[in-house]
Write a protein that holds these residues in place. Structure first.
Motif: not given
Length: 552
Positions: A288-289, A491-492, A495-496, A550
């Motif tokens: 997911n990353y 996410r930004s 996670l990214h 999330t």
């Protein structure tokens, strides 16, 4: 003269063209005789093998979820004591989460799962929610590469101190970014492009001038007209002896490139690395990353970044979700070194070599070329829970005094950032946010709409870009502007791996502000009364989606 032009006359012609750009050619000028995009026919090409690989990975995760969810049914005939043991474990998980330093939204989501599913929820948290040993090892590998690269980011103390003295408000952000390891630079020349087709025109022009090396890093790579043109230029450059390093995210390219895409490029002389293959870490959901970064560097003298990817829709060569609006910047000056370092950090993070690259081999000695101050910023999940980009965004909001304009395709933010926007509006700041009218993900559109309510009620003005989908990611105040890859969502921020450029300068701030003003004209302002009349099914599903925000 910029060395990426054949003559002074050609450079002057380009400067005049750049300065004359307005709303009349807001959507690019693909019809020009010297346009690289003229005559290109876009296409959307999907790869069945890539789709099956993504589907197989998704199935593996779904199977894990089903096994975990049905485990309590398999154990229902067992002793009641077994159930109480799991209850104790779930309580331990909740206590751990409450005292966790992760974001509140992250903790609430997992506490809800563990509470609703005492046995299954605990197993899910144990497998995917906590920081496992394997994830720690991967994060440490990436952090080592980032730490090594950061030692090559050395600021000019004289320029740094002078700016802080002259700009006390923006100087606070500069100090924070410096303490976070980001290099402050002055004397940069920055060009801003309001549409994706505009930035690709200049990218192709600059690629033709490459003499030493080309670095390319994108999230999405899709075979089509844009890729065909770039591929043709890059192959010629490799034949001329130019070094080409090409980095891309596995998830972003899997479906829209052919099966042996990497092998074909390597056979043509490309150096290729893939970030985080999606099938490797399904057991911990590390898949997911993703690397959401977009960086292109040529000879260490010219650098590009923005929201655009290597796909035809970003240049409106195919229609997906109406007129696609993205933005980008072209940098000449010391800030190009910042982009170069971020690229090399992620390049090494995507490899297994124990010996580091010679960073200084790719550093060009550049004279001051303009009047824009720049700091290249980057971030990613290895930094969790201390994420500097999220803090920089919040500081942009908190320090705004006159106006604050934001474009983001997704608006899914923590309560504290929402409160910062509300307080900015309440102290008289003209706060405006532009989101898409036509979404690329319907559930995310519904969740984005849910976040309108409290903001609209407090006086924040929200617009939806009516021509289609706005993918641009930027935030502007009277103090500075950031253009990059950063969406305003969980996410930004968590996670990214993302990047952007914080900029301060009259010319670049005016260019971005003018684009905002033109975009407001072709966007629809949403009122609080309209928001209250949103569809009933949205009102029903929005609180549920918000609980799981999330995951979006």
């Amino acid at each position: 003269m910029d060395r990426f032009f054949d003559s002074d006359a050609a450079y002057e012609k380009w400067v005049k063209k750049k300065k004359s750009k307005g709303i009349d050619n807001y959507f690019g000028d693909n019809g020009n005789e010297d346009s690289y995009l003229s005559g290109l026919k876009g296409r959307v090409q999907n790869n069945l093998s890539g789709f099956l690989r993504v589907l197989l990975t998704a199935c593996m995760v779904i199977i894990q979820c089903l096994v975990i969810l049905f485990l309590p049914l398999l154990l229902q005939n067992g002793t009641v004591y077994f159930y109480y043991i799991w209850e104790i474990f779930s309580v331990i998980a909740i206590v751990t989460l409450v005292n966790n330093s992760q974001s509140p939204a992250y903790r609430i989501a997992w506490i809800s799962i563990v509470t609703l599913l005492p046995i299954s929820g605990f197993i899910m948290y144990f497998l995917w929610g906590r920081t496992g040993r394997r994830k720690k090892k991967l994060d440490q590998h990436i952090l080592r590469q980032i730490s090594y690269g950061n030692q090559f980011l050395i600021k000019d103390d004289e320029v740094y101190n002078e700016y802080i003295d002259d700009n006390p408000v923006a100087g606070r952000m500069v100090k924070y970014m410096d303490n976070s390891g980001f290099m402050f630079t002055g004397g940069n020349d920055v060009d801003y492009y309001p549409m994706g087709e505009d930035v690709f025109e200049e990218i192709f022009r600059d690629l033709e001038k490459a003499e030493k090396f080309i670095f390319i890093d994108f999230f999405i790579v899709a075979e089509g007209a844009i890729w065909d043109k770039m591929y043709e230029i890059l192959k010629r450059k490799i034949a001329e002896g130019v070094e080409v390093k090409f980095l891309y995210d596995d998830f972003g390219a899997a479906i829209r490139t052919q099966k042996y895409f990497k092998n074909i490029l390597e056979d043509d002389g490309f150096e290729v690395r893939i970030f985080n293959p999606i099938h490797k870490y399904t057991g911990e959901l590390y898949m997911n990353y993703r690397s959401h970064q977009k960086i292109l560097v040529i000879d260490g003298e010219v650098g590009y970044t923005g929201g655009f990817n290597l796909a035809d829709e970003y240049a409106n060569l195919v229609e997906r979700f109406g007129v696609w609006k993205d933005t980008g910047i072209r940098i000449c000056g010391e800030a190009v070194w910042g982009l170069t370092v971020v690229f090399l950090q992620m390049w090494e993070a995507s490899g297994t070599d124990k010996k580091h690259i010679d960073y200084l081999k790719y550093k060009s000695m550049l004279n001051k070329m303009g009047d824009t101050y720049c700091t290249v910023i980057s971030d990613g999940p290895a930094n969790n829970p201390s994420n500097p980009i999220e803090s920089i965004y919040n500081q942009m909001i908190m320090y705004a005094d006159k106006y604050l304009y934001i474009t983001t395709p997704y608006l899914i933010i923590e309560d504290y950032m929402k409160q910062s926007l509300i307080e900015a509006a309440q102290r008289g700041v003209d706060v405006r946010i532009i989101t898409p009218n036509i979404p690329d993900k319907k559930n995310v559109k519904i969740l984005t709409n849910y976040n309108y309510g409290a903001l609209l009620r407090a006086g924040v003005r929200i617009y939806e870009y009516t021509p289609g989908f706005i993918h641009a990611k930027q935030i502007l105040s009277e103090n500075s502007v950031i253009v990059g890859t950063i969406n305003m969502d969980y996410r930004s921020f968590y996670l990214h791996y993302e990047n952007g450029v914080w900029m301060s300068g009259k010319e670049i701030q005016e260019a971005v502000k003018n684009d905002f003003m033109e975009t407001f004209k072709i966007s629809k302002e949403i009122t609080y009364e309209e928001w209250l009349r949103r569809p009933r099914r949205w009102k029903f599903i929005q609180p549920i989606l918000n609980l799981l925000s999330t995951l979006f």
